[in-house]
Design a protein around this motif. Sequence first.
Motif, short mmCIF file in Angstrom:
data_model
loop_
_atom_site.label_atom_id
_atom_site.label_comp_id
_atom_site.label_asym_id
_atom_site.label_seq_id
_atom_site.Cartn_x
_atom_site.Cartn_y
_atom_site.Cartn_z
N ILE A 22 0.79 -1.13 -0.18
CA ILE A 22 0.01 0.08 -0.01
C ILE A 22 1.18 0.55 -0.12
N HIS A 23 0.66 1.62 -0.82
CA HIS A 23 1.49 3.31 -0.57
C HIS A 23 0.61 4.97 -0.86
N LEU A 24 0.96 5.41 -0.28
CA LEU A 24 -0.25 6.34 0.03
C LEU A 24 0.34 7.95 0.20
N ASP A 40 -4.30 6.43 -2.16
CA ASP A 40 -3.99 5.51 -2.16
C ASP A 40 -3.40 4.98 -3.48
N HIS A 214 -10.23 -1.10 1.25
CA HIS A 214 -9.91 0.30 1.78
C HIS A 214 -9.13 0.59 3.76
N ARG A 217 -5.89 2.29 4.47
CA ARG A 217 -5.83 3.99 3.73
C ARG A 217 -6.93 4.93 5.14
#
Length: 259
Positions: A22-24, A40, A214, A217
Motif C-alpha cells: 500500500i502506497h499513500l 492510495d 480500504h 488507508r
Amino acid sequence: MRALAVAGKSLRGAARADVRKIHLLAALDHTTGLVLAQLDVREKTNEITCFQPPLERVADLTGTVVTSDPMHTQREHAEYLLNREAHYIVIVKGNQKKLHKQLKSPPWKQIPLQGRTCGTGHERSKIRRIKVATVNNLLLPGARQAIQIKRRRTDLKTGKTTIKTVYAVTSLTAEQATPAQLASLVHDQWTMEALHHVGDTTLAEDASQLRTGHAPRAMATWRNLAVGALRLTGVTNIAAGLRHNARDARRPLALLRLT
C-alpha cells in the motif's frame, strides 16, 4: 505564507495477497502539520500521475506554495499549480538532468551568501547555507529563481563531517520571498517525514498488517487525525499525548469536541 507539502509513504506491513504494498500520497500543511488530503496509489512508481488528486481536494490554492519530493519536479505539475494561481519550490536531482545542469551553471562562487542556519538534532550538528539567483529560461514553467543550498552535517559522536550541495527551483520571485523564507520552505518539506516518523515509531504504522479493501488507508487517516488533533492543542510529544488521553475515555471526546 501558506505552504503545503506533498509526499508519499509505503505501508510496509500492509502488502496485499498480490504482494503489492500500500502506497499513500498525502498533502500536509507546513504550519499545522495537518494532513488535508490522502489517497492510495497503486505503486510508488505511479505516484507521479497522482500528484494532482490530493490537491484537487483543497478548495483554494491561490497564493499557496507547494513543496514536494524530487520525483514531482515535472512540467505538468508546475503548469497545474500555476493554473491554480499557486507557487512551487522543488528540489532538482538526476531525474531532470538538463534542468539540474542549468541550476549548476550560475557563477555560484561569485554570488554572496544570503542565509545561514544552524541546529542540532539526532546527535548531529547541521549548518545550512543558501544562495539564490534570478535566472531566465529555466526548463520548468513559471520558474523564476535558482537556489543553491549547502548542507554541512557533523556527527557529534564520530566527528565525521559531510557536505552536500542541493539545487532547487521556485516560481516565487525575489519580491515574493526572501532567501530565508525559501530556505525555510525547503526545510519544512521534511514536516511530512516527521509525520511518517511519528506514525512508524509511536503508532507502529509499518507493523500494521491490515490489507483488506480500504482498511489500510482508513487506518492511516485515523492515525493522521489523532496526530493532527493533538498538535492543534499544542501537544509536541505525541506519545505522551496519546498516553494522557488513553487514561480517561472522556479526554479523546473532549479533544475532538464531541462532548
